[in-house]
Design a protein around this motif. Structure first.
Motif, PDB file in Angstrom:
ATOM      1  N   SER A  25       5.502   6.847 -11.002  1.00 52.58           N
ATOM      2  CA  SER A  25       5.965   7.275 -12.323  1.00 52.58           C
ATOM      3  C   SER A  25       4.786   7.739 -13.186  1.00 52.58           C
ATOM      4  O   SER A  25       4.941   8.628 -14.025  1.00 52.58           O
ATOM      5  CB  SER A  25       6.826   6.203 -12.986  1.00 52.58           C
ATOM      6  OG  SER A  25       6.063   5.288 -13.681  1.00 52.58           O
ATOM      7  N   THR A  26       3.600   7.165 -12.969  1.00 52.84           N
ATOM      8  CA  THR A  26       2.409   7.638 -13.689  1.00 52.84           C
ATOM      9  C   THR A  26       2.078   9.073 -13.278  1.00 52.84           C
ATOM     10  O   THR A  26       1.796   9.934 -14.118  1.00 52.84           O
ATOM     11  CB  THR A  26       1.189   6.726 -13.396  1.00 52.84           C
ATOM     12  OG1 THR A  26       1.531   5.389 -13.725  1.00 52.84           O
ATOM     13  CG2 THR A  26      -0.019   7.152 -14.218  1.00 52.84           C
ATOM     14  N   LEU A  27       2.148   9.331 -11.981  1.00 53.96           N
ATOM     15  CA  LEU A  27       1.856  10.680 -11.486  1.00 53.96           C
ATOM     16  C   LEU A  27       2.932  11.664 -11.974  1.00 53.96           C
ATOM     17  O   LEU A  27       2.646  12.835 -12.234  1.00 53.96           O
ATOM     18  CB  LEU A  27       1.785  10.664  -9.957  1.00 53.96           C
ATOM     19  CG  LEU A  27       0.867  11.685  -9.297  1.00 53.96           C
ATOM     20  CD1 LEU A  27      -0.531  11.650  -9.865  1.00 53.96           C
ATOM     21  CD2 LEU A  27       0.812  11.451  -7.795  1.00 53.96           C
ATOM     22  N   TYR A  28       4.163  11.160 -12.125  1.00 52.39           N
ATOM     23  CA  TYR A  28       5.242  11.983 -12.671  1.00 52.39           C
ATOM     24  C   TYR A  28       4.904  12.394 -14.110  1.00 52.39           C
ATOM     25  O   TYR A  28       5.049  13.568 -14.479  1.00 52.39           O
ATOM     26  CB  TYR A  28       6.574  11.212 -12.628  1.00 52.39           C
ATOM     27  CG  TYR A  28       7.647  11.819 -13.493  1.00 52.39           C
ATOM     28  CD1 TYR A  28       8.389  12.915 -13.053  1.00 52.39           C
ATOM     29  CD2 TYR A  28       7.892  11.326 -14.777  1.00 52.39           C
ATOM     30  CE1 TYR A  28       9.353  13.504 -13.859  1.00 52.39           C
ATOM     31  CE2 TYR A  28       8.850  11.915 -15.592  1.00 52.39           C
ATOM     32  CZ  TYR A  28       9.573  12.995 -15.128  1.00 52.39           C
ATOM     33  OH  TYR A  28      10.522  13.575 -15.935  1.00 52.39           O
ATOM     34  N   THR A  29       4.418  11.460 -14.909  1.00 53.89           N
ATOM     35  CA  THR A  29       4.088  11.805 -16.298  1.00 53.89           C
ATOM     36  C   THR A  29       2.908  12.786 -16.346  1.00 53.89           C
ATOM     37  O   THR A  29       2.751  13.523 -17.304  1.00 53.89           O
ATOM     38  CB  THR A  29       3.746  10.553 -17.155  1.00 53.89           C
ATOM     39  OG1 THR A  29       2.616   9.905 -16.588  1.00 53.89           O
ATOM     40  CG2 THR A  29       4.897   9.587 -17.237  1.00 53.89           C
ATOM     41  N   ALA A  30       2.097  12.792 -15.273  1.00 51.34           N
ATOM     42  CA  ALA A  30       0.988  13.762 -15.202  1.00 51.34           C
ATOM     43  C   ALA A  30       1.480  15.127 -14.734  1.00 51.34           C
ATOM     44  O   ALA A  30       0.724  16.088 -14.722  1.00 51.34           O
ATOM     45  CB  ALA A  30      -0.093  13.237 -14.274  1.00 51.34           C
ATOM     46  N   GLY A  31       2.751  15.212 -14.319  1.00 47.15           N
ATOM     47  CA  GLY A  31       3.329  16.513 -13.964  1.00 47.15           C
ATOM     48  C   GLY A  31       3.818  16.676 -12.536  1.00 47.15           C
ATOM     49  O   GLY A  31       4.422  17.693 -12.198  1.00 47.15           O
ATOM     50  N   GLN A  32       3.563  15.696 -11.676  1.00 49.77           N
ATOM     51  CA  GLN A  32       3.978  15.824 -10.277  1.00 49.77           C
ATOM     52  C   GLN A  32       5.482  15.516 -10.116  1.00 49.77           C
ATOM     53  O   GLN A  32       5.996  14.590 -10.738  1.00 49.77           O
ATOM     54  CB  GLN A  32       3.141  14.863  -9.421  1.00 49.77           C
ATOM     55  CG  GLN A  32       3.444  14.880  -7.934  1.00 49.77           C
ATOM     56  CD  GLN A  32       3.117  16.216  -7.265  1.00 49.77           C
ATOM     57  OE1 GLN A  32       2.265  16.960  -7.724  1.00 49.77           O
ATOM     58  NE2 GLN A  32       3.823  16.520  -6.197  1.00 49.77           N
ATOM     59  N   ARG A  33       6.180  16.311  -9.321  1.00 46.56           N
ATOM     60  CA  ARG A  33       7.623  16.103  -9.149  1.00 46.56           C
ATOM     61  C   ARG A  33       8.048  15.757  -7.722  1.00 46.56           C
ATOM     62  O   ARG A  33       9.049  15.092  -7.510  1.00 46.56           O
ATOM     63  CB  ARG A  33       8.395  17.365  -9.579  1.00 46.56           C
ATOM     64  CG  ARG A  33       8.316  17.665 -11.070  1.00 46.56           C
ATOM     65  CD  ARG A  33       9.057  16.615 -11.876  1.00 46.56           C
ATOM     66  NE  ARG A  33       8.944  16.832 -13.308  1.00 46.56           N
ATOM     67  CZ  ARG A  33       7.953  16.348 -14.069  1.00 46.56           C
ATOM     68  NH1 ARG A  33       6.997  15.609 -13.544  1.00 46.56           N
ATOM     69  NH2 ARG A  33       7.918  16.598 -15.375  1.00 46.56           N
ATOM     70  N   ALA A  34       7.317  16.271  -6.733  1.00 47.08           N
ATOM     71  CA  ALA A  34       7.722  16.068  -5.338  1.00 47.08           C
ATOM     72  C   ALA A  34       6.913  14.946  -4.683  1.00 47.08           C
ATOM     73  O   ALA A  34       5.683  14.950  -4.719  1.00 47.08           O
ATOM     74  CB  ALA A  34       7.531  17.369  -4.558  1.00 47.08           C
ATOM     75  N   PHE A  35       7.628  13.972  -4.120  1.00 51.71           N
ATOM     76  CA  PHE A  35       6.989  12.827  -3.483  1.00 51.71           C
ATOM     77  C   PHE A  35       7.529  12.655  -2.072  1.00 51.71           C
ATOM     78  O   PHE A  35       8.646  13.085  -1.767  1.00 51.71           O
ATOM     79  CB  PHE A  35       7.234  11.560  -4.315  1.00 51.71           C
ATOM     80  CG  PHE A  35       6.555  11.598  -5.664  1.00 51.71           C
ATOM     81  CD1 PHE A  35       5.269  11.106  -5.825  1.00 51.71           C
ATOM     82  CD2 PHE A  35       7.190  12.191  -6.758  1.00 51.71           C
ATOM     83  CE1 PHE A  35       4.620  11.181  -7.060  1.00 51.71           C
ATOM     84  CE2 PHE A  35       6.555  12.270  -7.999  1.00 51.71           C
ATOM     85  CZ  PHE A  35       5.259  11.761  -8.145  1.00 51.71           C
ATOM     86  N   GLY A  36       6.733  12.024  -1.233  1.00 53.41           N
ATOM     87  CA  GLY A  36       7.160  11.836   0.144  1.00 53.41           C
ATOM     88  C   GLY A  36       6.833  10.457   0.671  1.00 53.41           C
ATOM     89  O   GLY A  36       5.835   9.851   0.279  1.00 53.41           O
ATOM     90  N   GLU A  37       7.702   9.965   1.547  1.00 49.54           N
ATOM     91  CA  GLU A  37       7.511   8.654   2.168  1.00 49.54           C
ATOM     92  C   GLU A  37       7.677   8.808   3.678  1.00 49.54           C
ATOM     93  O   GLU A  37       8.321   9.748   4.149  1.00 49.54           O
ATOM     94  CB  GLU A  37       8.578   7.670   1.650  1.00 49.54           C
ATOM     95  CG  GLU A  37       8.390   7.242   0.206  1.00 49.54           C
ATOM     96  CD  GLU A  37       7.238   6.250   0.005  1.00 49.54           C
ATOM     97  OE1 GLU A  37       6.918   5.505   0.952  1.00 49.54           O
ATOM     98  OE2 GLU A  37       6.658   6.247  -1.091  1.00 49.54           O
ATOM     99  N   ASN A  38       7.104   7.840   4.422  1.00 49.14           N
ATOM    100  CA  ASN A  38       7.251   7.931   5.874  1.00 49.14           C
ATOM    101  C   ASN A  38       8.087   6.794   6.463  1.00 49.14           C
ATOM    102  O   ASN A  38       8.218   6.690   7.679  1.00 49.14           O
ATOM    103  CB  ASN A  38       5.881   8.007   6.557  1.00 49.14           C
ATOM    104  CG  ASN A  38       5.114   6.710   6.466  1.00 49.14           C
ATOM    105  OD1 ASN A  38       5.392   5.884   5.593  1.00 49.14           O
ATOM    106  ND2 ASN A  38       4.162   6.520   7.355  1.00 49.14           N
ATOM    107  N   LYS A  39       8.633   5.935   5.599  1.00 49.90           N
ATOM    108  CA  LYS A  39       9.522   4.883   6.090  1.00 49.90           C
ATOM    109  C   LYS A  39      10.815   4.896   5.279  1.00 49.90           C
ATOM    110  O   LYS A  39      10.779   4.953   4.047  1.00 49.90           O
ATOM    111  CB  LYS A  39       8.856   3.510   5.971  1.00 49.90           C
ATOM    112  CG  LYS A  39       7.658   3.331   6.877  1.00 49.90           C
ATOM    113  CD  LYS A  39       7.400   1.853   7.145  1.00 49.90           C
ATOM    114  CE  LYS A  39       6.265   1.647   8.122  1.00 49.90           C
ATOM    115  NZ  LYS A  39       4.932   1.838   7.513  1.00 49.90           N
TER     116      LYS A  39
END
Ligand code: PLP
Length: 226
Positions: A45-59
């Protein structure tokens, strides 16, 4: 991770991406997927407030937990890990934006069957083991085109949008570059079959991957560092 740190990490990556993509062309757009597998929801959520929208997980389990915790944020979730047959339905129910790791025709058949039963579709990338490493899954570079075509014709509930590859696991940049070039060549041949994403490049090698033609990078440790 503080918000200041998140902005700094993101700025650093964007600056590097910018340099590498301009080496290809001014029209070469690169998508940045933040791989959050070693990070907690709060850092996402911190990275979201910095502007990032796409996230990925491997599990699947982590994807589910973080997805639930952050459901109020308009995030795009990507799946980049090995998908076991018994977790297929769980992944379908999570509605990922893009599944990067479709690594065999057999998995595609199973996934398609379960998607069809739920009357759903999924956007996927075919994972290619372009460095031919025992430790990695993915179709071999020699079979990639034919497997891609087979999935396209036999799996109507899978929307294939390109390829994904993990660079050769070595410090020898020449070998890493070679593996990226192999993937890019396959991607180019699949463009007239609907391929639009070439997902390659991680924290250690994303600039090289972009220079070799990647238009989607998956960066984890360098984005979430403290
Ligand atoms: C962990 C992971 C990444 C990100 O790796 P970093 O080196 O932390 O950037 C990218 N792709 C896949 C498939 C991963 O599992």
């Amino acid at each position: 991770m503080t918000k200041k740190q998140a902005i700094q990490n993101l700025d650093e990556i964007i600056t590097k991406v910018e340099g590498a993509r301009l080496y290809v062309s001014a029209h070469h757009i690169v998508h940045i997927i933040a791989i959050s597998k070693y990070s907690k929801a709060i850092d996402i959520s911190t990275l979201y407030t910095a502007g990032q929208r796409a996230f990925g997980e491997n599990k699947i389990q982590d994807l589910k937990l973080k997805n639930e915790k952050l459901e109020d944020l308009p995030l795009q979730w990507h799946f980049v890990g090995r998908l076991q047959s018994n977790k297929i339905n769980n992944l379908i129910d999570l509605n990922p934006s893009l599944m990067h790791s479709l690594d065999s025709f057999n998995l595609a058949i199973q996934l398609n069957k379960k998607l069809s039963a739920k009357n759903k579709t999924m956007k996927c990338l075919l994972q290619i083991n372009s460095a031919n490493e025992q430790s990695k899954t993915g179709v071999s570079s020699s079979e990639a085109i034919s497997v891609y075509e087979q999935i396209s014709t036999k799996c109507p509930n899978i929307q294939l949008l390109g390829v994904m590859s993990i660079g050769a696991n070595t410090n020898d940049k020449k070998l890493v570059k070679e593996s990226f070039k192999i993937t890019k060549k396959i991607f180019d041949k699949l463009k007239d079959k609907g391929a639009i994403y070439c997902s390659m490049g991680m924290s250690s090698d994303f600039e090289l991957a972009i220079k070799c033609g990647s238009n989607m990078i998956r960066v984890g440790s360098s984005l979430f560092k403290n």
